[in-house]
Scaffold this motif. Structure first.
Motif: not given
Length: 390
Positions: A86-88, A97-101, A384-386
């Motif tokens: 899925i190309d957001l 989106v940003t991956i950061y814990g 919705n995901y972003v």
């Protein structure tokens, strides 16, 4: 003691609110029942919407994030043994989106608060909220057995689902909406290279799986499991073997395994409390709502709550207006329910439910086929995901 705002809870919601208020020149004291080390050790989600990153930027707490975080322009959904990307970014006109814990977000916010010399009281026992139905609320607590009290103008309850804030509200004044899901997520954190550059969401006859990460060297994996399961039943070898069974052949062959550094089972729940305002007490974050983690909305909803709440407090102090306070609950809940819907939908199409019959399986299959074959459906998921606009 006296302050303008008492914030109950030193998780991301409370810490972010504290920094936003500081930027507006509003005083606050944060109370946290656990010690600082415990707060920093909590392992939580790690997918940040752009709106959340923007809020961290606005308070100067994002330097390390921009150095170390991963930017994801897409995600993959695996079903029927085939992965579909899925190309957001394309579907949303440039959003990612940003991956950061969440642990790292918490650390950055604590450091920012310390740098500003702001007060956080850890190990606060027997916290109780008083007179929040008046113009003179009080918060009482103990530190090392010594009773203390803070007088304030308003209280922000950011202390989670099991915290004292919502529990202090008379039962007749709050309405709860809840759905408990008949399964949990078994999560493993490992210092291994992620199996994919982007997240993989897996629908499999043996159950849901998720391949995620915290960095290029630290992976986070999940398996759907029974609610009554226990981590002791899942030695590392069994976990890796089961994950491989649920992945496609290519991903399974590339999976790097290693010792787990954290392992836990979390139940899945949807929960919303209404309203979010009770006199001078305002709920935010997990104190107000819970979403299943499938949609990656928990931390992001907390961020949007405190964004609205900080704006309302700014109006209250700078403009002597109650308008923002009066509309906070309605404004926040409008976004909350959209995120609840999305998280429920993601959970329903990706998991195997105990009562699923053949008809339900076919419907789920049709839903997934439609999703990956329709640009309109892809756009709806991506939007919705972003993250919906604040």
């Amino acid at each position: 003691m006296r302050t303008q705002v008492v914030i109950v809870g030193a998780g991301p919601a409370g810490l972010l609110l504290g920094q936003l208020l500081h930027a507006y020149g509003i005083e606050s004291i944060i109370l946290e029942r656990k010690d600082r080390a415990y707060v920093l050790a909590r392992v939580r989600a790690g997918v940040l919407e752009q709106g959340t990153v923007d809020l961290l930027d606005s308070i100067g707490a994002s330097d390390r994030l921009h150095r170390e975080a991963l930017i994801h322009d897409g995600l993959e959904i695996l079903f029927g043994g085939v992965r579909h990307r899925i190309d957001l970014k394309t579907a949303t006109g440039g959003k990612s989106v940003t991956i950061y814990g969440q642990t790292e977000v918490t650390r950055d916010l604590i450091d920012a608060r310390d740098a500003c010399g702001l007060t956080t009281i850890y190990d606060a026992d027997d916290v109780s909220l008083h007179d929040f139905d008046t113009h003179a609320p009080k918060v009482r607590f103990k530190v090392q057995g010594v009773a203390r009290e803070i007088r304030c103008d308003v209280i922000a309850g950011c202390d989670g689902f099991h915290g004292v804030s919502r529990a202090s509200v008379p039962a007749a004044a709050v309405r709860s909406f809840e759905r408990e899901y008949p399964f949990g997520w078994l999560g493993v954190l490992s210092d291994t290279t992620p199996v994919s550059d982007e997240l993989i969401y897996v629908n499999h006859p043996r159950g849901f799986a998720l391949c995620s990460m915290r960095s290029r060297r630290r992976s986070r994996y999940y398996l759907q499991c029974a609610l009554d399961d226990h981590v002791d039943h899942w030695p590392d070898d069994r976990f890796w073997d089961e994950l491989k069974r649920r992945l496609d052949t290519d991903a399974a062959s590339r999976l790097v395994t290693g010792p787990s550094i954290e392992k836990s089972i979390a139940p899945l729940r949807s929960f919303v409390a209404e309203p979010l305002r009770f006199g001078r007490l305002f709920l935010a974050g997990d104190a107000a709502h819970i979403v299943p983690p499938t949609g990656a909305k928990g931390l992001n909803l907390a961020a949007s709550d405190v964004h609205y709440l900080a704006e309302a407090f700014r109006e209250f102090y700078a403009e002597r207006s109650d308008a923002g306070l009066a509309t906070y609950s309605e404004r926040a809940l409008a976004r909350v329910w959209k995120a609840e819907r999305f998280s429920w939908w993601m959970t329903s199409i990706l998991h195997r439910f105990p009562d699923t019959d053949v008809f339900s399986e076919r419907i789920q299959q049709a839903e997934l086929d439609y999703l990956v074959g329709s640009q309109a459906a892809i756009a709806a998921l991506a939007e919705n995901y972003v993250g919906l606009p604040l």
